[in-house]
Design a protein around this motif. Structure first.
Motif, PDB file in Angstrom:
ATOM      1  N   MET A 103      41.017  45.541  49.961  1.00  0.00           N
ATOM      2  CA  MET A 103      42.200  44.716  50.242  1.00  0.00           C
ATOM      3  C   MET A 103      43.432  45.591  50.299  1.00  0.00           C
ATOM      4  SD  MET A 103      42.012  41.038  48.339  1.00  0.00           S
ATOM      5  CE  MET A 103      43.393  40.371  49.258  1.00  0.00           C
ATOM      6  N   GLN A 104      44.365  45.153  51.111  1.00  0.00           N
ATOM      7  CA  GLN A 104      45.705  45.725  51.145  1.00  0.00           C
ATOM      8  C   GLN A 104      46.663  44.559  50.980  1.00  0.00           C
ATOM      9  OE1 GLN A 104      46.567  47.973  54.674  1.00  0.00           O
ATOM     10  NE2 GLN A 104      44.909  49.406  54.342  1.00  0.00           N
ATOM     11  N   ALA A 105      47.723  44.771  50.219  1.00  0.00           N
ATOM     12  CA  ALA A 105      48.683  43.694  50.000  1.00  0.00           C
ATOM     13  C   ALA A 105      50.064  44.274  49.743  1.00  0.00           C
ATOM     14  CB  ALA A 105      48.248  42.822  48.823  1.00  0.00           C
ATOM     15  N   VAL A 157      51.955  41.733  44.691  1.00  0.00           N
ATOM     16  CA  VAL A 157      50.911  40.719  44.839  1.00  0.00           C
ATOM     17  C   VAL A 157      49.811  41.018  43.823  1.00  0.00           C
ATOM     18  CG1 VAL A 157      49.076  39.872  46.374  1.00  0.00           C
ATOM     19  CG2 VAL A 157      51.391  40.229  47.258  1.00  0.00           C
ATOM     20  N   GLN A 158      49.314  39.962  43.205  1.00  0.00           N
ATOM     21  CA  GLN A 158      48.204  40.077  42.270  1.00  0.00           C
ATOM     22  C   GLN A 158      47.150  39.068  42.716  1.00  0.00           C
ATOM     23  OE1 GLN A 158      49.020  38.935  38.193  1.00  0.00           O
ATOM     24  NE2 GLN A 158      47.832  40.676  37.480  1.00  0.00           N
ATOM     25  N   ALA A 159      45.889  39.516  42.831  1.00  0.00           N
ATOM     26  CA  ALA A 159      44.846  38.643  43.376  1.00  0.00           C
ATOM     27  C   ALA A 159      43.565  38.719  42.561  1.00  0.00           C
ATOM     28  CB  ALA A 159      44.547  39.026  44.827  1.00  0.00           C
ATOM     29  N   ASP A 160      42.882  37.579  42.490  1.00  0.00           N
ATOM     30  CA  ASP A 160      41.511  37.517  41.986  1.00  0.00           C
ATOM     31  C   ASP A 160      40.624  37.600  43.219  1.00  0.00           C
ATOM     32  OD1 ASP A 160      42.455  37.099  39.398  1.00  0.00           O
ATOM     33  OD2 ASP A 160      42.359  34.927  39.593  1.00  0.00           O
ATOM     34  N   ILE A 161      39.746  38.587  43.267  1.00  0.00           N
ATOM     35  CA  ILE A 161      38.913  38.851  44.442  1.00  0.00           C
ATOM     36  C   ILE A 161      37.458  38.586  44.074  1.00  0.00           C
ATOM     37  CG2 ILE A 161      38.221  40.569  46.161  1.00  0.00           C
ATOM     38  CD1 ILE A 161      40.844  42.105  45.337  1.00  0.00           C
ATOM     39  N   PRO A 178      28.886  34.910  42.795  1.00  0.00           N
ATOM     40  CA  PRO A 178      29.988  35.812  43.111  1.00  0.00           C
ATOM     41  C   PRO A 178      30.171  36.910  42.069  1.00  0.00           C
ATOM     42  CG  PRO A 178      30.858  33.790  42.180  1.00  0.00           C
ATOM     43  CD  PRO A 178      29.367  33.623  42.278  1.00  0.00           C
ATOM     44  N   PHE A 179      30.695  38.024  42.550  1.00  0.00           N
ATOM     45  CA  PHE A 179      31.096  39.151  41.721  1.00  0.00           C
ATOM     46  C   PHE A 179      32.619  39.186  41.826  1.00  0.00           C
ATOM     47  CE2 PHE A 179      26.992  40.086  43.692  1.00  0.00           C
ATOM     48  CZ  PHE A 179      26.208  40.246  42.564  1.00  0.00           C
ATOM     49  N   THR A 180      33.297  39.208  40.706  1.00  0.00           N
ATOM     50  CA  THR A 180      34.746  39.001  40.720  1.00  0.00           C
ATOM     51  C   THR A 180      35.514  40.138  40.070  1.00  0.00           C
ATOM     52  OG1 THR A 180      34.360  36.618  40.629  1.00  0.00           O
ATOM     53  CG2 THR A 180      36.559  37.359  40.063  1.00  0.00           C
ATOM     54  N   CYS A 181      36.640  40.471  40.683  1.00  0.00           N
ATOM     55  CA  CYS A 181      37.626  41.390  40.120  1.00  0.00           C
ATOM     56  C   CYS A 181      38.863  40.535  39.842  1.00  0.00           C
ATOM     57  CB  CYS A 181      37.968  42.502  41.095  1.00  0.00           C
ATOM     58  SG  CYS A 181      36.563  43.551  41.516  1.00  0.00           S
ATOM     59  N   VAL A 182      39.268  40.483  38.587  1.00  0.00           N
ATOM     60  CA  VAL A 182      40.334  39.585  38.157  1.00  0.00           C
ATOM     61  C   VAL A 182      41.671  40.318  38.106  1.00  0.00           C
ATOM     62  CG1 VAL A 182      41.100  38.076  36.272  1.00  0.00           C
ATOM     63  CG2 VAL A 182      38.682  38.220  36.843  1.00  0.00           C
ATOM     64  N   GLY A 240      42.243  34.639  45.705  1.00  0.00           N
ATOM     65  CA  GLY A 240      43.320  33.720  45.354  1.00  0.00           C
ATOM     66  C   GLY A 240      44.422  34.540  44.720  1.00  0.00           C
ATOM     67  N   TYR A 241      45.644  34.065  44.845  1.00  0.00           N
ATOM     68  CA  TYR A 241      46.789  34.813  44.334  1.00  0.00           C
ATOM     69  C   TYR A 241      47.051  34.413  42.884  1.00  0.00           C
ATOM     70  CZ  TYR A 241      47.189  35.877  49.225  1.00  0.00           C
ATOM     71  OH  TYR A 241      46.916  36.288  50.497  1.00  0.00           O
ATOM     72  N   THR A 242      46.854  35.357  41.990  1.00  0.00           N
ATOM     73  CA  THR A 242      46.970  35.106  40.554  1.00  0.00           C
ATOM     74  C   THR A 242      48.393  34.737  40.167  1.00  0.00           C
ATOM     75  OG1 THR A 242      45.404  36.937  40.368  1.00  0.00           O
ATOM     76  CG2 THR A 242      46.226  36.030  38.321  1.00  0.00           C
TER      77      THR A 242
END
Length: 143
Positions: A61-63, A67-71, A87-91, A124-126
């Motif tokens: 991702m680039q932002a 910006v803070q995101a849960d991916i 899903p595998f998630t990066c918080v 989603g945007y944290t």
């Protein structure tokens, strides 16, 4: 080899732990040709995969800074869209001036051979809950 007592202490040195190294080789990382972008989103996404003993998933991702995101990444059957793994998630992944591009993963997952898959990347945007999340899909691949 036999362990010989040392002259200074008369005690034997502790045994060396035996290390077993398991090498897992994966092919090249394959990503979508370009970053996906939805109008109104302050982020770009690029799902990737590599194949080897399992399927390796990685989301790029680039932002904009701040910006803070849960991916989340998951593997789906290309024909049905059914989730196969994840899903595998990066918080709370934070994007800054110094780090405008970040990776989520890699995550290795088994899957059935002889099928076509896609990697789905959602976010989603944290720190900006008013913005809707987004998603991107990789190019289909057979494993």
């Amino acid at each position: 080899p036999e362990v010989v007592p040392t002259r200074q202490t008369g005690r034997r040195p502790p045994p060396r732990p035996s290390a077993r190294v398991e090498l897992q080789v994966y092919g090249p990382l394959r990503c979508t040709a370009s970053y996906s972008w939805d109008p109104g989103h302050p982020a770009l996404a690029q799902p990737c995969h590599a194949t080897g003993p399992k399927i390796r998933l990685l989301g790029r991702m680039q932002a904009l800074p701040g910006v803070q995101a849960d991916i989340s990444l998951w593997l789906a059957d290309d024909a049905t869209g059914t989730r196969v793994a994840g899903p595998f998630t990066c918080v709370a992944v934070m994007f800054t001036d110094a780090a405008p591009a970040r990776d989520c993963g890699p995550f290795d997952t088994p899957a059935e051979h002889g099928r076509r898959y896609v990697v789905v990347q959602e976010w989603g945007y944290t720190n900006q809950r008013m913005l809707p999340g987004g998603s991107a899909r990789s190019d289909p691949f057979t494993w």
